[in-house]
Structure formats: structure tokens, C-alpha cells
Write an enzyme that holds these catalytic residues in place. Structure first.
Site, PDB file in Angstrom:
ATOM      1  N   ALA A  68       0.866  -1.174   0.000  1.00  0.00           N
ATOM      2  CA  ALA A  68       0.000   0.000   0.000  1.00  0.00           C
ATOM      3  C   ALA A  68       0.904   1.225   0.000  1.00  0.00           C
ATOM      4  O   ALA A  68       2.064   1.147   0.413  1.00  0.00           O
ATOM      5  CB  ALA A  68      -0.870  -0.013   1.238  1.00  0.00           C
ATOM      6  N   GLY A 113       0.569  -5.160   0.836  1.00  0.00           N
ATOM      7  CA  GLY A 113      -0.574  -5.247  -0.088  1.00  0.00           C
ATOM      8  C   GLY A 113      -0.204  -5.895  -1.418  1.00  0.00           C
ATOM      9  O   GLY A 113      -1.068  -6.447  -2.108  1.00  0.00           O
ATOM     10  N   GLU A 116      -0.321  -9.539  -0.822  1.00  0.00           N
ATOM     11  CA  GLU A 116      -1.752  -9.864  -0.679  1.00  0.00           C
ATOM     12  C   GLU A 116      -2.442  -9.883  -2.048  1.00  0.00           C
ATOM     13  O   GLU A 116      -3.302 -10.724  -2.303  1.00  0.00           O
ATOM     14  CB  GLU A 116      -2.409  -8.855   0.270  1.00  0.00           C
ATOM     15  CG  GLU A 116      -1.910  -9.030   1.694  1.00  0.00           C
ATOM     16  CD  GLU A 116      -2.298  -7.897   2.637  1.00  0.00           C
ATOM     17  OE1 GLU A 116      -2.631  -8.167   3.785  1.00  0.00           O
ATOM     18  OE2 GLU A 116      -2.255  -6.717   2.220  1.00  0.00           O
ATOM     19  N   GLU A 136       4.186  -5.328   7.423  1.00  0.00           N
ATOM     20  CA  GLU A 136       3.334  -4.314   8.066  1.00  0.00           C
ATOM     21  C   GLU A 136       3.672  -4.035   9.521  1.00  0.00           C
ATOM     22  O   GLU A 136       3.613  -2.895   9.969  1.00  0.00           O
ATOM     23  CB  GLU A 136       1.849  -4.730   7.975  1.00  0.00           C
ATOM     24  CG  GLU A 136       1.230  -4.559   6.599  1.00  0.00           C
ATOM     25  CD  GLU A 136       1.391  -5.778   5.698  1.00  0.00           C
ATOM     26  OE1 GLU A 136       2.297  -6.606   5.958  1.00  0.00           O
ATOM     27  OE2 GLU A 136       0.618  -5.922   4.752  1.00  0.00           O
TER      28      GLU A 136
HETATM   29  N1  DAK Z   1       4.607   3.252  -0.587  1.00  0.00           N
HETATM   30  C1  DAK Z   1       5.005   4.430  -1.131  1.00  0.00           C
HETATM   31  N2  DAK Z   1       6.196   4.593  -1.768  1.00  0.00           N
HETATM   32  C2  DAK Z   1       6.998   3.526  -1.844  1.00  0.00           C
HETATM   33  C3  DAK Z   1       6.650   2.253  -1.308  1.00  0.00           C
HETATM   34  C4  DAK Z   1       5.376   2.140  -0.650  1.00  0.00           C
HETATM   35  N3  DAK Z   1       4.936   1.000  -0.156  1.00  0.00           N
HETATM   36  N4  DAK Z   1       7.667   1.407  -1.532  1.00  0.00           N
HETATM   37  C5  DAK Z   1       8.609   2.120  -2.199  1.00  0.00           C
HETATM   38  N5  DAK Z   1       8.210   3.371  -2.384  1.00  0.00           N
HETATM   39  C6  DAK Z   1       8.937   4.453  -3.070  1.00  0.00           C
HETATM   40  C7  DAK Z   1      10.126   4.923  -2.222  1.00  0.00           C
HETATM   41  O1  DAK Z   1       9.701   5.841  -1.247  1.00  0.00           O
HETATM   42  C8  DAK Z   1      11.003   5.550  -3.284  1.00  0.00           C
HETATM   43  O2  DAK Z   1      10.485   6.804  -3.605  1.00  0.00           O
HETATM   44  P1  DAK Z   1      11.484   8.095  -3.816  1.00  0.00           P
HETATM   45  O3  DAK Z   1      12.232   8.212  -2.546  1.00  0.00           O
HETATM   46  O4  DAK Z   1      12.352   7.675  -4.994  1.00  0.00           O
HETATM   47  O5  DAK Z   1      10.541   9.223  -4.119  1.00  0.00           O
HETATM   48  C9  DAK Z   1      10.763   4.649  -4.496  1.00  0.00           C
HETATM   49  O6  DAK Z   1       9.533   3.960  -4.254  1.00  0.00           O
HETATM   50  C10 DAK Z   1      11.849   3.600  -4.670  1.00  0.00           C
HETATM   51  O7  DAK Z   1      11.997   2.908  -3.452  1.00  0.00           O
HETATM   52  P2  DAK Z   1      13.381   2.723  -2.690  1.00  0.00           P
HETATM   53  O8  DAK Z   1      14.323   3.829  -3.019  1.00  0.00           O
HETATM   54  O9  DAK Z   1      13.074   2.472  -1.269  1.00  0.00           O
HETATM   55  O10 DAK Z   1      13.922   1.393  -3.390  1.00  0.00           O
HETATM   56  P3  DAK Z   1      14.895   0.307  -2.777  1.00  0.00           P
HETATM   57  O11 DAK Z   1      15.227  -0.625  -3.895  1.00  0.00           O
HETATM   58  O12 DAK Z   1      16.001   0.932  -2.008  1.00  0.00           O
HETATM   59  O13 DAK Z   1      13.996  -0.498  -1.725  1.00  0.00           O
HETATM   60  C11 DAK Z   1      12.012  -1.650  -0.970  1.00  0.00           C
HETATM   61  C12 DAK Z   1      12.926  -1.237  -2.161  1.00  0.00           C
HETATM   62  C13 DAK Z   1      10.786  -2.341  -1.563  1.00  0.00           C
HETATM   63  C14 DAK Z   1      12.779  -2.643  -0.073  1.00  0.00           C
HETATM   64  C15 DAK Z   1      11.643  -0.392  -0.162  1.00  0.00           C
HETATM   65  O14 DAK Z   1      11.160   0.602  -1.066  1.00  0.00           O
HETATM   66  C16 DAK Z   1      10.594  -0.640   0.862  1.00  0.00           C
HETATM   67  O15 DAK Z   1      10.885  -1.187   1.942  1.00  0.00           O
HETATM   68  N6  DAK Z   1       9.337  -0.254   0.588  1.00  0.00           N
HETATM   69  C17 DAK Z   1       8.232  -0.383   1.499  1.00  0.00           C
HETATM   70  C18 DAK Z   1       7.771  -1.804   1.550  1.00  0.00           C
HETATM   71  C19 DAK Z   1       6.653  -2.014   2.556  1.00  0.00           C
HETATM   72  O16 DAK Z   1       6.847  -1.782   3.764  1.00  0.00           O
HETATM   73  N7  DAK Z   1       5.472  -2.426   2.070  1.00  0.00           N
HETATM   74  C20 DAK Z   1       4.352  -2.649   2.892  1.00  0.00           C
HETATM   75  C21 DAK Z   1       3.517  -1.406   2.912  1.00  0.00           C
HETATM   76  S1  DAK Z   1       2.224  -1.531   4.117  1.00  0.00           S
HETATM   77  C22 DAK Z   1      -5.262  -1.492   4.823  1.00  0.00           C
HETATM   78  C23 DAK Z   1      -5.059  -2.692   4.191  1.00  0.00           C
HETATM   79  C24 DAK Z   1      -3.817  -3.003   3.718  1.00  0.00           C
HETATM   80  C25 DAK Z   1      -2.751  -2.161   3.883  1.00  0.00           C
HETATM   81  C26 DAK Z   1      -2.959  -0.965   4.504  1.00  0.00           C
HETATM   82  C27 DAK Z   1      -4.208  -0.622   4.986  1.00  0.00           C
HETATM   83  N8  DAK Z   1      -6.540  -1.148   5.348  1.00  0.00           N
HETATM   84  C28 DAK Z   1      -7.543  -2.199   5.461  1.00  0.00           C
HETATM   85  C29 DAK Z   1      -6.833   0.142   5.779  1.00  0.00           C
HETATM   86  C30 DAK Z   1      -1.463  -2.537   3.377  1.00  0.00           C
HETATM   87  C31 DAK Z   1      -0.336  -2.100   3.941  1.00  0.00           C
HETATM   88  C32 DAK Z   1       0.955  -2.259   3.285  1.00  0.00           C
HETATM   89  O17 DAK Z   1       1.099  -2.802   2.226  1.00  0.00           O
END
Ligand code: DAK
Length: 262
Positions: A68, A113, A116, A136
Site C-alpha cells: 500500500a 498489499g 496480498e 506491516e
Molecule cells: N509506498 C510508497 N512509496 C513507496 C513504497 C510504498 N509501499 N515502496 C517504495 N516506495 C517508493 C520509495 O519511497 C522511493 O520513492 P522516492 O524516494 O524515490 O521518491 C521509491 O519507491 C523507490 O523505493 P526505494 O528507493 O526504497 O527502493 P529500494 O530498492 O532501495 O527499496 C524496498 C525497495 C521495496 C525494499 C523499499 O522501497 C521498501 O521497503 N518499501 C516499502 C515496503 C513495505 O513496507 N510495504 C508494505 C507497505 S504496508 C489497509 C489494508 C492493507 C494495507 C494498509 C491498509 N486497510 C484495510 C486500511 C497494506 C499495507 C501495506 O502494504
């Protein structure tokens, strides 16, 4: 079929195979509201299009979906969280309940997400550099698009608990070992492998494939007796199709069947 242009995804067709490519590479295809609304729209169009028999979902760039959109979600209050959650849940449910089979071609990060979304699909084929995880709890939330439920069903309780509680990110090879992924292939062969599997499915009797999907999905949600009774009913229904007559006649005649989705 729709010829609409979207900002965050592309849709193409190869014969009866539909391909959605999520395309917001600057943010690793993170699911913001706009992308989810577009996904909802295209999935609805596909559900009404009789010419699409198998759907592949993949991502542009180095991610399938990195989760997400954290930037968008960061300042949510609970009302916004509820709205976002309802939108996501409705899209994911719609994908899971599509009558046609779906394949996630996981080209890179499938996190939160993203993992998922891949789990909503019937089959997951991953490139060797794909990575999976439910990170998460490291962000202060629990999985919210049925990750707890689907990961436990696919990989078993022990692995689901470990992955969700630790937020570990695992490579495709491990995802395959735990049953999260059907098959792992070199990156350059990913789409070819997904299309090959889609073609194989598309060459079979589509009504029987769709009834099988219904029986599997209902079966996993209900007690075994009800599940078997439902399977018997859809099995019986196959005998009212032209494709059943064609499939069995072709076998007896020693020729390749020509199915018509009738
Ligand atoms: N959201 C927004 N931007 C993201 C992102 C994300 N999930 N993942 C990456 N980006 C963006 C980074 O901020 C970066 O943007 P800039 O800084 O260039 O502007 C760009 O994508 C490239 O990412 P990185 O520079 O970080 O790239 P790396 O290769 O160094 O790292 C990475 C890749 C995938 C390991 C890292 O980006 C990372 O850890 N990303 C986050 C992964 C994560 O934690 N995903 C889970 C998100 S939480 C809900 C239901 C479901 C959900 C929520 C609510 N409700 C029922 C209300 C779901 C929640 C989730 O999925």
C-alpha cells in the site's frame, strides 16, 4: 473491451489472455487510491468481457507491488483508513472471485498489499529476483488486505506466523518452498512462463475450468461435506455443456477437442 487509458496501469490482450501491468514504477507500483480505483475499473471491465479467458497481473519495473502507498497512508485518520480499506478489499475480492483463472506474474517486490494482491490470484509465477513479505508490523499496522488469512491458507500457520510477526522478506526460492509460489523462473522468462501457463489453461474447456475454480474457492471456505456436495453439483452441471460432449467425443475419436465455451 475497454480502450480506456489509465495513469497507473496498462491492459493488453494476447488472444484470450488478458494482461494487466501495474505501472507506477517511481513508487514501485505502490497501491494508492488512484491505482486501486483504476484496478477496480479494469477488473470490472474484464469480468464483463467474454473474450478474456485467463488474466495475468504483473508489474512494471523492479517491483510487482511494494505494498500500500505508505506516503498516502501515513496521515490517514481512521475514517480515511476505513475508506481505503474498503476500496482495497472490494478490488481484491473482485479479483479473487473473477470467474476466470488468474495468474500473478511476480517480477520483483511483492510486499504487504503487493503480496496480498498476488495471493488473491489463483496461481503465482515468480521471477528469481522476486521478493515476498508482509512487513506491516514494522510500520505499526497488521496486514489489512487479508494477508493473515491468505498466507496461513497458502503457506500454513507456522510460516504465516513467522513471516508476519518478524516482517521478514523472503526470496522467490523460499516462497516456492513454502507453497506461496507455484513456480520460479529466470526474470527474462517470466512473462513467457506466465503466458505459457495461461495458454495451457485457455486451451481447456473453460466452463469446466471456471466450475473447478468455484468448487475450489467455495470448498476452502466451508465444511468438507458441503464442499463435496457443491463439487458434485458443478460436476453434474458440466454434463449440460457442449464442451463436455466435445471433450469426451474427441477423446474417443482420438483427436484434439475444439472447445467453444458452451
Ligand atoms: N509506498 C510508497 N512509496 C513507496 C513504497 C510504498 N509501499 N515502496 C517504495 N516506495 C517508493 C520509495 O519511497 C522511493 O520513492 P522516492 O524516494 O524515490 O521518491 C521509491 O519507491 C523507490 O523505493 P526505494 O528507493 O526504497 O527502493 P529500494 O530498492 O532501495 O527499496 C524496498 C525497495 C521495496 C525494499 C523499499 O522501497 C521498501 O521497503 N518499501 C516499502 C515496503 C513495505 O513496507 N510495504 C508494505 C507497505 S504496508 C489497509 C489494508 C492493507 C494495507 C494498509 C491498509 N486497510 C484495510 C486500511 C497494506 C499495507 C501495506 O502494504
Amino acid at each position: 473491451m475497454t480502450t480506456k487509458q489509465y495513469n497507473n496501469l496498462k491492459f493488453s490482450k494476447e488472444g484470450t489472455i488478458g494482461i494487466i501491468t501495474l505501472s507506477r514504477p517511481k513508487a514501485l507500483n505502490a497501491l494508492n487510491t488512484e491505482l486501486l480505483l483504476e484496478l477496480k475499473d479494469i477488473v470490472k471491465a474484464i469480468s464483463q468481457d467474454e473474450t478474456v479467458h485467463v488474466l495475468i497481473i504483473t508489474g512494471d519495473g523492479k517491483a510487482f507491488v511494494a505494498g500500500a502507498d505508505i506516503t498516502e497512508m501515513k496521515d490517514f485518520n481512521s475514517v480515511m483508513g476505513l475508506k481505503y480499506g474498503e476500496l482495497g478489499a472490494s478490488v481484491f475480492k473482485k479479483i479473487e472471485n473473477l470467474k476466470i483463472p488468474t495468474i500473478a506474474a511476480v517480477n520483483g517486490f511483492a510486499l504487504g498489499g503487493g503480496c496480498e494482491l498476488a495471493m488473491c490470484c489463483d496461481i503465482r509465477i515468480a521471477s528469481e529476483n522476486a521478493k515476498f513479505g508482509q512487513p506491516e508490523v514494522g510500520l505499526g499496522i497488521s496486514p489489512g488486505f487479508s494477508g493473515c488469512v491468505r498466507l496461513a491458507r497458502l503457506a500454513g500457520l507456522a510460516k504465516a506466523r513467522e513471516l508476519i510477526y518478524t516482517a521478514d522478506i523472503i526470496p522467490a526460492s523460499e516462497a516456492e518452498k513454502i507453497g506461496l509460489v507455484n513456480k520460479v523462473v529466470p526474470p527474462e522468462q517470466l512473462m513467457e512462463a506466465a503466458i505459457e501457463m495461461a495458454r495451457k489453461i485457455a486451451s481447456k474447456a473453460q466452463i469446466a475450468v471456471r466450475y473447478s475454480k468455484m468448487a475450489i474457492n467455495k470448498g476452502i471456505e466451508t465444511d468438507i461435506e458441503t464442499a463435496i456436495a457443491f463439487e458434485n453439483q458443478v460436476f453434474a452441471l458440466c454434463f449440460s455443456t457442449e464442451d463436455q460432449k466435445e471433450g469426451m467425443t474427441a477423446f474417443v475419436d482420438k483427436r484434439v477437442p475444439e472447445f467453444k465455451v458452451k
